[in-house]
Write a protein that holds these residues in place. Sequence first.
Motif, PDB file in Angstrom:
ATOM      1  N   GLU B  25       9.471  14.911  41.466  1.00 33.42           N
ATOM      2  CA  GLU B  25       9.461  15.136  40.022  1.00 33.42           C
ATOM      3  C   GLU B  25       9.598  16.638  39.807  1.00 33.42           C
ATOM      4  O   GLU B  25       8.771  17.413  40.278  1.00 33.42           O
ATOM      5  CB  GLU B  25       8.161  14.622  39.399  1.00 33.42           C
ATOM      6  N   ILE B  26      10.669  17.035  39.147  1.00 33.89           N
ATOM      7  CA  ILE B  26      10.942  18.455  38.955  1.00 33.89           C
ATOM      8  C   ILE B  26      11.626  18.633  37.608  1.00 33.89           C
ATOM      9  O   ILE B  26      12.647  18.013  37.337  1.00 33.89           O
ATOM     10  CB  ILE B  26      11.803  19.003  40.145  1.00 33.89           C
ATOM     11  N   LYS B  27      11.004  19.415  36.735  1.00 33.91           N
ATOM     12  CA  LYS B  27      11.565  19.700  35.404  1.00 33.91           C
ATOM     13  C   LYS B  27      11.996  18.410  34.685  1.00 33.91           C
ATOM     14  O   LYS B  27      13.155  18.282  34.254  1.00 33.91           O
ATOM     15  CB  LYS B  27      12.769  20.651  35.533  1.00 33.91           C
ATOM     16  N   ASP B  28      11.093  17.476  34.601  1.00 29.06           N
ATOM     17  CA  ASP B  28      11.323  16.200  33.902  1.00 29.06           C
ATOM     18  C   ASP B  28      12.324  15.260  34.573  1.00 29.06           C
ATOM     19  O   ASP B  28      12.623  14.192  34.042  1.00 29.06           O
ATOM     20  CB  ASP B  28      11.758  16.421  32.450  1.00 29.06           C
ATOM     21  N   GLU B 127      23.830  20.177  39.130  1.00 29.25           N
ATOM     22  CA  GLU B 127      23.357  21.343  38.365  1.00 29.25           C
ATOM     23  C   GLU B 127      23.217  20.968  36.901  1.00 29.25           C
ATOM     24  O   GLU B 127      24.085  20.325  36.325  1.00 29.25           O
ATOM     25  CB  GLU B 127      24.348  22.512  38.490  1.00 29.25           C
ATOM     26  N   ASP B 128      22.099  21.335  36.306  1.00 35.31           N
ATOM     27  CA  ASP B 128      21.978  21.281  34.841  1.00 35.31           C
ATOM     28  C   ASP B 128      21.305  22.579  34.409  1.00 35.31           C
ATOM     29  O   ASP B 128      21.246  23.539  35.189  1.00 35.31           O
ATOM     30  CB  ASP B 128      21.256  20.009  34.383  1.00 35.31           C
ATOM     31  N   ASP B 129      20.787  22.637  33.192  1.00 36.08           N
ATOM     32  CA  ASP B 129      20.261  23.926  32.721  1.00 36.08           C
ATOM     33  C   ASP B 129      18.922  24.297  33.359  1.00 36.08           C
ATOM     34  O   ASP B 129      18.465  25.425  33.220  1.00 36.08           O
ATOM     35  CB  ASP B 129      20.155  23.925  31.181  1.00 36.08           C
ATOM     36  N   LYS B 130      18.320  23.356  34.085  1.00 40.72           N
ATOM     37  CA  LYS B 130      16.996  23.647  34.651  1.00 40.72           C
ATOM     38  C   LYS B 130      16.899  23.573  36.178  1.00 40.72           C
ATOM     39  O   LYS B 130      15.980  24.122  36.765  1.00 40.72           O
ATOM     40  CB  LYS B 130      15.969  22.671  34.067  1.00 40.72           C
ATOM     41  N   VAL B 131      17.825  22.866  36.776  1.00 37.55           N
ATOM     42  CA  VAL B 131      17.682  22.547  38.200  1.00 37.55           C
ATOM     43  C   VAL B 131      19.036  22.601  38.911  1.00 37.55           C
ATOM     44  O   VAL B 131      20.066  22.270  38.312  1.00 37.55           O
ATOM     45  CB  VAL B 131      17.120  21.103  38.364  1.00 37.55           C
ATOM     46  N   THR B 132      19.010  23.002  40.185  1.00 37.43           N
ATOM     47  CA  THR B 132      20.196  22.815  41.038  1.00 37.43           C
ATOM     48  C   THR B 132      19.791  22.036  42.290  1.00 37.43           C
ATOM     49  O   THR B 132      18.637  22.081  42.714  1.00 37.43           O
ATOM     50  CB  THR B 132      20.804  24.158  41.505  1.00 37.43           C
ATOM     51  N   PHE B 149      16.241  21.506  46.462  1.00 32.58           N
ATOM     52  CA  PHE B 149      16.053  21.379  45.010  1.00 32.58           C
ATOM     53  C   PHE B 149      15.442  22.686  44.491  1.00 32.58           C
ATOM     54  O   PHE B 149      14.387  23.101  44.971  1.00 32.58           O
ATOM     55  CB  PHE B 149      15.106  20.219  44.690  1.00 32.58           C
ATOM     56  N   LYS B 150      16.119  23.296  43.512  1.00 36.58           N
ATOM     57  CA  LYS B 150      15.616  24.579  43.011  1.00 36.58           C
ATOM     58  C   LYS B 150      15.541  24.570  41.490  1.00 36.58           C
ATOM     59  O   LYS B 150      16.528  24.215  40.824  1.00 36.58           O
ATOM     60  CB  LYS B 150      16.534  25.723  43.440  1.00 36.58           C
ATOM     61  N   GLU B 151      14.385  24.945  40.964  1.00 34.99           N
ATOM     62  CA  GLU B 151      14.310  25.209  39.534  1.00 34.99           C
ATOM     63  C   GLU B 151      15.086  26.482  39.256  1.00 34.99           C
ATOM     64  O   GLU B 151      15.104  27.405  40.077  1.00 34.99           O
ATOM     65  CB  GLU B 151      12.854  25.410  39.109  1.00 34.99           C
ATOM     66  N   LYS B 152      15.748  26.517  38.093  1.00 36.89           N
ATOM     67  CA  LYS B 152      16.404  27.765  37.716  1.00 36.89           C
ATOM     68  C   LYS B 152      15.365  28.730  37.166  1.00 36.89           C
ATOM     69  O   LYS B 152      14.300  28.317  36.693  1.00 36.89           O
ATOM     70  CB  LYS B 152      17.459  27.495  36.653  1.00 36.89           C
ATOM     71  N   VAL B 153      15.690  30.026  37.204  1.00 35.19           N
ATOM     72  CA  VAL B 153      14.780  31.010  36.628  1.00 35.19           C
ATOM     73  C   VAL B 153      14.656  30.705  35.137  1.00 35.19           C
ATOM     74  O   VAL B 153      15.658  30.554  34.435  1.00 35.19           O
ATOM     75  CB  VAL B 153      15.324  32.439  36.831  1.00 35.19           C
ATOM     76  N   ALA B 154      13.442  30.565  34.675  1.00 33.70           N
ATOM     77  CA  ALA B 154      13.223  30.222  33.268  1.00 33.70           C
ATOM     78  C   ALA B 154      13.389  31.469  32.402  1.00 33.70           C
ATOM     79  O   ALA B 154      13.497  32.600  32.895  1.00 33.70           O
ATOM     80  CB  ALA B 154      11.828  29.647  33.103  1.00 33.70           C
ATOM     81  N   GLU B 155      13.438  31.281  31.100  1.00 29.75           N
ATOM     82  CA  GLU B 155      13.487  32.413  30.154  1.00 29.75           C
ATOM     83  C   GLU B 155      12.237  33.267  30.326  1.00 29.75           C
ATOM     84  O   GLU B 155      11.183  32.770  30.704  1.00 29.75           O
ATOM     85  CB  GLU B 155      13.468  31.872  28.721  1.00 29.75           C
ATOM     86  N   LYS B 201       7.410  31.637  38.063  1.00 29.20           N
ATOM     87  CA  LYS B 201       8.317  31.695  39.211  1.00 29.20           C
ATOM     88  C   LYS B 201       8.927  30.306  39.437  1.00 29.20           C
ATOM     89  O   LYS B 201       8.199  29.319  39.511  1.00 29.20           O
ATOM     90  CB  LYS B 201       7.515  32.130  40.446  1.00 29.20           C
ATOM     91  N   PRO B 202      10.237  30.210  39.515  1.00 26.14           N
ATOM     92  CA  PRO B 202      10.843  28.890  39.719  1.00 26.14           C
ATOM     93  C   PRO B 202      10.462  28.329  41.083  1.00 26.14           C
ATOM     94  O   PRO B 202      10.366  29.070  42.060  1.00 26.14           O
ATOM     95  CB  PRO B 202      12.349  29.171  39.636  1.00 26.14           C
ATOM     96  N   LYS B 203      10.239  27.024  41.106  1.00 25.64           N
ATOM     97  CA  LYS B 203       9.815  26.392  42.357  1.00 25.64           C
ATOM     98  C   LYS B 203      11.014  25.805  43.099  1.00 25.64           C
ATOM     99  O   LYS B 203      12.071  25.554  42.519  1.00 25.64           O
ATOM    100  CB  LYS B 203       8.784  25.309  42.055  1.00 25.64           C
ATOM    101  N   SER B 204      10.790  25.590  44.382  1.00 25.62           N
ATOM    102  CA  SER B 204      11.877  25.035  45.188  1.00 25.62           C
ATOM    103  C   SER B 204      11.311  24.119  46.263  1.00 25.62           C
ATOM    104  O   SER B 204      10.184  24.301  46.719  1.00 25.62           O
ATOM    105  CB  SER B 204      12.682  26.156  45.840  1.00 25.62           C
TER     106      SER B 204
END
Lengths: 301, 301
Positions: B25-28, B127-132, B149-155, B201-204
């Motif tokens: 489960e990562i970014k919904d 890839e989407d706006d939150k995850v790759t 699986f990597k979260e993108k850097v958030a705002e 910090k984005p998680k991976s």
Amino acid sequence: MKISILGCYAATPRTLTNPTSQVLEIKDHLFLIDCGEGTQVQLRKNKIKFSRINHIFISHLHGDHFFGLPGLVSTFRLLGRDKEMHIYGPKGIKEAITLLLKLGDSWTNYPLVFHELTAMVPELIYEDDKVTVETIPLNHRVYTNGFLFKEKVAERKLNIEAVAKYKIDKAYFQNIKNGKDIVLDDGLIIPNVELTFDPVKPKSYAFCSDTSYKPDIVPQIKNVDVLYHESTFLNSEMHLVAKTKHSTAKEAALIAKTANVGTLILGHYSTRYKSIELFKDEAMKVYANVELADDGKVFEL
Amino acid sequence: MKISILGCYAATPRTLTNPTSQVLEIKDHLFLIDCGEGTQVQLRKNKIKFSRINHIFISHLHGDHFFGLPGLVSTFRLLGRDKEMHIYGPKGIKEAITLLLKLGDSWTNYPLVFHELTAMVPELIYEDDKVTVETIPLNHRVYTNGFLFKEKVAERKLNIEAVAKYKIDKAYFQNIKNGKDIVLDDGLIIPNVELTFDPVKPKSYAFCSDTSYKPDIVPQIKNVDVLYHESTFLNSEMHLVAKTKHSTAKEAALIAKTANVGTLILGHYSTRYKSIELFKDEAMKVYANVELADDGKVFEL
């Protein structure tokens, strides 16, 4: 004869219910019938020796009846099997299993012998000196067979006192057991019935799943000791029966009654109902000898 | 980020151990990773909503990593799914699944989109706006990928007090969150760092199974928060490692140490050992932050 129910619920495997699979023990054979997902775990739970299974019968290629087969075939390899495994099922089963093995570069190190079925009439697909297996063509959404397992008539039993009385030499015993009369040295004919007892009545088991109500199977399964017949629905869901080509408990009982079977075992239940007892209640209004299959349950004859 | 282990044992499913499958489960998103036989039952036991899964990643086409997929695909149909399902896996996976559906005349009523993988170098596959999601090419007996699986850097987070102090209009907030400096009406430049806080910090998460020891994955997984790395064997079975192309717990720990990961989760245990604690003991001699996967266990970050 012993029937171990590994799974007897329709559609998807769930936490407490398994899709179709069962093991028939008959004359020292263990025949696996259908192989839904999770069958190999159910075999372990039921303490059934994998190495004793040499014949697998698949009724049709819906997932809940054969998606456990690729895993089981692979597990036999991991267990070091070297004996032949015979798989009987609809045409296409060989292509499916071999493709999955090929993709995993995981060929079996034992001979896998496929017997692909296409006939629309009953067909003898297995025979040895003790047992025969015939297909029972059924009516479902895809090509489907039930299976009729029959013990062969055994030898007559020697009446030891009678053969002693007539001083018959051992050399004639096999002829007597085969039903022959005996001519004594003085020309007197002793009819076989005086020298033997009737053999144990051979047992028979018919597995019919999945199918819509199909009364034309009755002559083939007439007087079987045990009939397993699917009852996915109750009569209240009669409107679903035609579309899905399944049967109700009442229809299964009608088949059992007309075929005069010993015991009817119901199974392949839809999980929409609160209790499987409802299937028994419905069937018993038509036929008295009804049993409910359930995962892990064993029927012995 | 949450990792639910559905199964983490090598080879065949057994009464108490399941083959590989897990849900990240990562970014919904709920990403299903591998799908050994029995995965759909494990999903139910772990109370994971089937409808929230839209992406399935399959590492390789050995049965213990994908023989649960045909059944799961069929179950989605029975559950009335209509959303697209995306399946990422080695070339051949589409042919296998479509053949099984064709044989059962059971096409899905939802779009099944296959993304077949053939590359031998890391590849961005989602890839989407939150995850790759990237592949991690591994070294096993058949073509195999791990997945990163990597979260993108958030705002950046707005410093409400600072923007109030400079009376900055709301219209500029998005620019500020994107990292831009602000020029006030009087020409004064306010550097972004004064108006914002660092984002979380984005998680991976890196999933690496099955593979032999492959240190050249280290640069790609450097500093990931969590690494799941297979450890089929202990060092005492080093003689089996080369032939089977699996890793030992020690080798998994060496990868974790060199890549400086946050936590190493071990899994894909051979069932030959008395206790999985032995894997932890061996790995911890090399690296301190070691956890043991087990069926039903959940790791939250």
